[in-house]
Each structure stands twice: as structure tokens, then as C-alpha cells.
Design a protein around this motif. Structure first.
Motif, PDB file in Angstrom:
ATOM      1  N   UNK A  29       9.119   2.881   5.937  1.00 53.07           N
ATOM      2  CA  UNK A  29       8.742   1.944   4.879  1.00 53.07           C
ATOM      3  C   UNK A  29       8.953   0.500   5.348  1.00 53.07           C
ATOM      4  N   UNK A  30       7.872  -0.298   5.343  1.00 51.97           N
ATOM      5  CA  UNK A  30       7.977  -1.726   5.669  1.00 51.97           C
ATOM      6  C   UNK A  30       7.416  -2.571   4.533  1.00 51.97           C
ATOM      7  N   UNK A  31       7.536  -2.075   3.300  1.00 50.28           N
ATOM      8  CA  UNK A  31       7.011  -2.787   2.132  1.00 50.28           C
ATOM      9  C   UNK A  31       7.818  -4.046   1.851  1.00 50.28           C
ATOM     10  N   UNK A  32       7.365  -4.825   0.884  1.00 48.69           N
ATOM     11  CA  UNK A  32       7.956  -6.124   0.607  1.00 48.69           C
ATOM     12  C   UNK A  32       9.402  -6.079   0.163  1.00 48.69           C
ATOM     13  N   UNK A  33       9.862  -4.919  -0.346  1.00 49.50           N
ATOM     14  CA  UNK A  33      11.250  -4.804  -0.790  1.00 49.50           C
ATOM     15  C   UNK A  33      12.220  -4.626   0.377  1.00 49.50           C
ATOM     16  N   UNK A  72       3.027   0.538   4.209  1.00 48.53           N
ATOM     17  CA  UNK A  72       3.374  -0.290   3.052  1.00 48.53           C
ATOM     18  C   UNK A  72       2.303  -0.078   1.976  1.00 48.53           C
ATOM     19  N   UNK A  73       1.539  -1.122   1.608  1.00 46.42           N
ATOM     20  CA  UNK A  73       0.574  -1.007   0.527  1.00 46.42           C
ATOM     21  C   UNK A  73      -0.708  -0.313   0.924  1.00 46.42           C
ATOM     22  N   UNK A 110       2.856  -3.998  -1.200  1.00 46.51           N
ATOM     23  CA  UNK A 110       3.298  -2.993  -2.161  1.00 46.51           C
ATOM     24  C   UNK A 110       3.709  -1.685  -1.471  1.00 46.51           C
ATOM     25  N   UNK A 111       3.872  -0.636  -2.304  1.00 44.30           N
ATOM     26  CA  UNK A 111       4.366   0.653  -1.818  1.00 44.30           C
ATOM     27  C   UNK A 111       3.335   1.730  -2.139  1.00 44.30           C
ATOM     28  N   UNK A 112       2.604   2.177  -1.126  1.00 44.28           N
ATOM     29  CA  UNK A 112       1.542   3.169  -1.306  1.00 44.28           C
ATOM     30  C   UNK A 112       1.929   4.449  -0.561  1.00 44.28           C
ATOM     31  N   UNK A 113       2.793   5.245  -1.183  1.00 43.78           N
ATOM     32  CA  UNK A 113       3.305   6.438  -0.519  1.00 43.78           C
ATOM     33  C   UNK A 113       2.202   7.459  -0.299  1.00 43.78           C
ATOM     34  N   UNK A 114       1.329   7.624  -1.285  1.00 46.11           N
ATOM     35  CA  UNK A 114       0.239   8.598  -1.143  1.00 46.11           C
ATOM     36  C   UNK A 114      -0.641   8.301   0.058  1.00 46.11           C
ATOM     37  N   UNK A 115      -1.001   7.042   0.226  1.00 51.83           N
ATOM     38  CA  UNK A 115      -1.845   6.675   1.367  1.00 51.83           C
ATOM     39  C   UNK A 115      -1.092   6.813   2.686  1.00 51.83           C
ATOM     40  N   UNK A 142       9.503   3.535  -5.613  1.00 52.35           N
ATOM     41  CA  UNK A 142       8.463   4.468  -6.043  1.00 52.35           C
ATOM     42  C   UNK A 142       7.093   3.936  -5.622  1.00 52.35           C
ATOM     43  N   UNK A 143       6.123   4.834  -5.534  1.00 53.67           N
ATOM     44  CA  UNK A 143       4.764   4.434  -5.200  1.00 53.67           C
ATOM     45  C   UNK A 143       4.181   3.618  -6.350  1.00 53.67           C
ATOM     46  N   UNK A 144       3.627   2.444  -6.043  1.00 57.27           N
ATOM     47  CA  UNK A 144       3.079   1.584  -7.097  1.00 57.27           C
ATOM     48  C   UNK A 144       1.678   1.098  -6.780  1.00 57.27           C
TER      49      UNK A 144
END
Length: 220
Positions: A29-33, A72-73, A110-115, A142-144
Motif C-alpha cells: 500500500x502506497x496510498x496517501x495515508x 494506491x488509487x 486513494x485506496x483501490x484494493x479491488x483494482x 478500507x477500499x474507497x
């Protein structure tokens, strides 16, 4: 080979097999958080976990393939280290060095876990010779954005891909439950909880031990 590795080889692991036992995709995970320090903790912790004597011995003896993905997103997932054959301890050390040095691709998305799961899943077509296909995904939220991870569970099952997760509960204390209900899939799939990023190195090591040796007893 170190004395510890020799001991492990003699007493704990099966004889070397010629076939590939495991194709393991490490999705980070390298999302913005995730700030720069937290990113560094993840990569250094993952590299250290791969160098663990029991983990590295099992990977070599299983002729494993490893791959690293940053995600990430939506539309922002990238294989940064392609499938690599773990046919020696030198190969593992080299892969671990690449992980520790891997430059971050994105920030502030963002956080795109499905992708992330879809992108990673598609890469297993390159390692069809391996017995087990496994995605090891980390995340701190969580995925958003994008497709919900649960919506591709049937496809993952159909392709024989198992998804395990490490939930980094830095700011979301219920993240383990979310990952358990929505992210992991496959026979024996599990979630490991890290209380925060500082807890990540110890937890990813235990997770790797469980995945590469298939010895689940006593690991929490």
C-alpha cells in the motif's frame, strides 16, 4: 550457507523439489495515508522478513517466484519488481535489496484494493508452473475507490489465487475485520493485524513464515 540455515535445512524442511511450489505476489500500500517514514518501514520490514533464515530456506527449497507490486488509487497499480526465481540465497538477498531500495511510485492518492487485486491477479499467467498462487496484500485503510474487493472474489477463486492480508491498524482499529470480510479469499486465507506501522516488521515476518512454510499452528 550459514550454520543456522544449515540447521533449518536438516531438521525442519523437506528435500528440495524441482517444481515451483509458490508464486507469491507482495502488494504494498502506497496510498496517501502512508507517509514517507511509514513507506520506509514497510519496505525495510518486508526485506528483513524475506531474509529470515526459515523464510529464505523455504523459498529456495520451494523454487518460489516473488514479485513486488505498489498500489494506491484507481488505475494506479504497478509491478515494480517482476517475477523473480528464488533459486538461491543470493537471489533472495538480491530481491530483498531491490525491495528495500524500491522507489515509491505514487503519493497522495486513494485506496483501490479491488483494482490492486485485479492487477496482481493478472500477472499469475506468467507463473503457471507454480503450484500455489498467492497475493500478500498490505493496507492501512478500507477500499474507497474503484471496484470493491469482494466483487472479484469469484474470479480469484476460479483462477486458484489465494489472498492473505496484513491490516495496519494505525488509524482504523476495525480494519482487520474489514479485511477478513471483504479482502481475503481462498482456502486457508488469513489476516494478520499490526497495531501500527512500527509493529509491521514483526508481523510481516510471522505472516511470511506462515505463508511459505504452510505451518499455521502457533502463529497469530
Amino acid at each position: 550457507m550459514s550454520l543456522l540455515r544449515s540447521f533449518v535445512a536438516c531438521f525442519f524442511l523437506a528435500p528440495t523439489a524441482e517444481a515451483c511450489d509458490l508464486a507469491l505476489a507482495l502488494a504494498v500500500d502506497v496510498s496517501g495515508s502512508v507517509d514517507s517514514n511509514e513507506y520506509r518501514i514497510q519496505m525495510d520490514g518486508l526485506a528483513a522478513g524475506l531474509r529470515d533464515p526459515i523464510v529464505s530456506e523455504a523459498l529456495v527449497r520451494g523454487n518460489a517466484r516473488l514479485m513486488l507490486v505498489q498500489w494506491t488509487g484507481a488505475s494506479r497499480q504497478k509491478v515494480t519488481i517482476p517475477w523473480t526465481h528464488m533459486d538461491s540465497f543470493e537471489a533472495i538477498d538480491s530481491f530483498a535489496r531491490q525491495v528495500a531500495a524500491d522507489a515509491r511510485v505514487w503519493r497522495n492518492f486513494s485506496t483501490a484494493i479491488g483494482e490492486a487485486l485485479e492487477t496482481t491477479m493478472s500477472s499469475f499467467s506468467e507463473v503457471t508452473e507454480c503450484k500455489r498462487h498467492l497475493i500478500d496484500i498490505s493496507g492501512d485503510g478500507v477500499s474507497n475507490e474503484g471496484v470493491e474487493p469482494s466483487e472479484i472474489h469469484d474470479v480469484l477463486r476460479g483462477k486458484g489465487v489465494t489472498v492473505n492480508a496484513i491490516a495496519i491498524e494505525e488509524s482504523e482499529p476495525d480494519l482487520t475485520a474489514y479485511f477478513f470480510e471483504n479482502v481475503i479469499v481462498g482456502e486457508g486465507a488469513f489476516v494478520v493485524s499490526a497495531a501500527g506501522f512500527e509493529d509491521y516488521p514483526a508481523r510481516i515476518r510471522k505472516k511470511l513464515l506462515r505463508e511459505v512454510t504452510q505451518q499455521t499452528a502457533g502463529l497469530k
